[in-house]
Design a protein around this motif. Sequence first.
Motif, PDB file in Angstrom:
ATOM      1  N   ILE A   1       0.857  -1.189   0.000  1.00  0.00           N
ATOM      2  CA  ILE A   1       0.000   0.000   0.000  1.00  0.00           C
ATOM      3  C   ILE A   1       0.889   1.233   0.000  1.00  0.00           C
ATOM      4  N   SER A   2       0.747   2.055  -1.025  1.00  0.00           N
ATOM      5  CA  SER A   2       1.597   3.233  -1.158  1.00  0.00           C
ATOM      6  C   SER A   2       1.235   4.304  -0.135  1.00  0.00           C
ATOM      7  N   THR A   3       2.157   5.223   0.074  1.00  0.00           N
ATOM      8  CA  THR A   3       1.899   6.345   0.980  1.00  0.00           C
ATOM      9  C   THR A   3       0.712   7.157   0.501  1.00  0.00           C
ATOM     10  N   GLU A   4       0.637   7.381  -0.817  1.00  0.00           N
ATOM     11  CA  GLU A   4      -0.466   8.171  -1.370  1.00  0.00           C
ATOM     12  C   GLU A   4      -1.807   7.500  -1.121  1.00  0.00           C
ATOM     13  N   LEU A   5      -1.874   6.196  -1.359  1.00  0.00           N
ATOM     14  CA  LEU A   5      -3.136   5.483  -1.153  1.00  0.00           C
ATOM     15  C   LEU A   5      -3.517   5.457   0.317  1.00  0.00           C
ATOM     16  N   PHE A   6      -2.560   5.201   1.184  1.00  0.00           N
ATOM     17  CA  PHE A   6      -2.857   5.139   2.617  1.00  0.00           C
ATOM     18  C   PHE A   6      -3.364   6.488   3.116  1.00  0.00           C
ATOM     19  N   SER A   7      -2.725   7.571   2.673  1.00  0.00           N
ATOM     20  CA  SER A   7      -3.149   8.910   3.066  1.00  0.00           C
ATOM     21  C   SER A   7      -4.557   9.204   2.568  1.00  0.00           C
TER      22      SER A   7
ATOM     23  N   TYR B   1      -4.444  14.924  11.958  1.00  0.00           N
ATOM     24  CA  TYR B   1      -4.189  13.571  12.465  1.00  0.00           C
ATOM     25  C   TYR B   1      -3.666  12.669  11.353  1.00  0.00           C
ATOM     26  N   ALA B   2      -4.268  12.787  10.161  1.00  0.00           N
ATOM     27  CA  ALA B   2      -3.858  11.943   9.035  1.00  0.00           C
ATOM     28  C   ALA B   2      -2.398  12.207   8.667  1.00  0.00           C
ATOM     29  N   ASP B   3      -2.017  13.469   8.622  1.00  0.00           N
ATOM     30  CA  ASP B   3      -0.630  13.802   8.296  1.00  0.00           C
ATOM     31  C   ASP B   3       0.336  13.192   9.303  1.00  0.00           C
ATOM     32  N   SER B   4      -0.006  13.268  10.569  1.00  0.00           N
ATOM     33  CA  SER B   4       0.871  12.715  11.609  1.00  0.00           C
ATOM     34  C   SER B   4       0.996  11.201  11.493  1.00  0.00           C
ATOM     35  N   VAL B   5      -0.131  10.532  11.253  1.00  0.00           N
ATOM     36  CA  VAL B   5      -0.130   9.069  11.155  1.00  0.00           C
ATOM     37  C   VAL B   5       0.648   8.610   9.916  1.00  0.00           C
ATOM     38  N   VAL B   6       0.423   9.268   8.788  1.00  0.00           N
ATOM     39  CA  VAL B   6       1.131   8.896   7.573  1.00  0.00           C
ATOM     40  C   VAL B   6       2.640   9.104   7.756  1.00  0.00           C
ATOM     41  N   GLU B   7       3.015  10.171   8.403  1.00  0.00           N
ATOM     42  CA  GLU B   7       4.441  10.423   8.676  1.00  0.00           C
ATOM     43  C   GLU B   7       5.032   9.301   9.535  1.00  0.00           C
ATOM     44  N   GLU B   8       4.283   8.850  10.534  1.00  0.00           N
ATOM     45  CA  GLU B   8       4.778   7.819  11.432  1.00  0.00           C
ATOM     46  C   GLU B   8       4.874   6.451  10.770  1.00  0.00           C
ATOM     47  N   LEU B   9       3.859   6.087   9.988  1.00  0.00           N
ATOM     48  CA  LEU B   9       3.759   4.723   9.475  1.00  0.00           C
ATOM     49  C   LEU B   9       4.371   4.528   8.091  1.00  0.00           C
ATOM     50  N   CYS B  10       4.560   5.615   7.370  1.00  0.00           N
ATOM     51  CA  CYS B  10       5.015   5.475   5.985  1.00  0.00           C
ATOM     52  C   CYS B  10       6.432   5.964   5.737  1.00  0.00           C
ATOM     53  N   ASN B  11       7.052   6.613   6.725  1.00  0.00           N
ATOM     54  CA  ASN B  11       8.401   7.152   6.494  1.00  0.00           C
ATOM     55  C   ASN B  11       9.419   6.497   7.439  1.00  0.00           C
TER      56      ASN B  11
END
Length: 277
Positions: free
Chosen positions: A233-239, A267-277
């Motif tokens: 699952i890509s970062t773009e799709l997950f976001s 919240y979404a930005d924070s979660v994506v930063e944590e889980l995808c980077n």
Amino acid sequence: MIAVGSGVLNDITRLVSGRLRLPYFIVCTAPSMDGYAGSSSPIVCRGTKLSFYTHYADAIFADTDIMSRAPREMIAAGFGDVLGKYTALADWELGQRERGEYRCALISDFMRGALEACAASADGVAARDPAAVGRLTEALILSGMAMGLAGVTRPASGCEHHIAHYCDIDAVANGRDYPLHGASVGVAELAMLRFYEFARRDGLTDLETPPADTVRELLRKVGAPVRPSEIGISTELFSRAIREAMHLRPQYSMLKHAAAAGKLDEYADSVVEELCN
């Protein structure tokens, strides 16, 4: 009709037997998902993934020796599906509080009991101990029963499942393979546990959920994925899924709660930063 297998075979046999008005049995071969005792069959159809509601199995057979020898990724997927009930149950109570939705405390309590017994068996599940895999299997079967008793998917499905479904639908629409459902649920669960942590910090709710770090370690212990990239699952799709999945179902959830408070993107930005980077 008799199905011998797990998710896909169970779903197809349930749908066909329901259309033909025939009873059906399922002989489970892997503790990979919670649909054995359910009445819904998710089917890839017309370029998307749709859920068809039909009937329940007349009998479910699950030999724990056989279940414990299933592929490791299928066992891990089932474990992720069960741990997703932490936010599903929280969403159910949130919906009751915020929108007056129906909720049965008795059903919620027995689902939580099965969930906690499964979580406490993580070491045994990782070691393929038949007794521990039996507790995982029991939680998965009770999940389907809980939905049947409640007449809604609430005891077993919340915002974490909506994100997983969104990613599945996107994959089907674009001709890509999608991961095991429980694997997606486990990853999405970590995101939604963080949403609940942020919401408590900001005074949006006082509903308790376990720490995301604790659940992450449980998932790792059984070999389940904990990052979107691990399941393709890509970062773009997950976001995008975090921001849009709430529109798939009418039920109130933490995603809608955060959106109503103007906090969804933060919240979404924070979660994506944590889980995808």
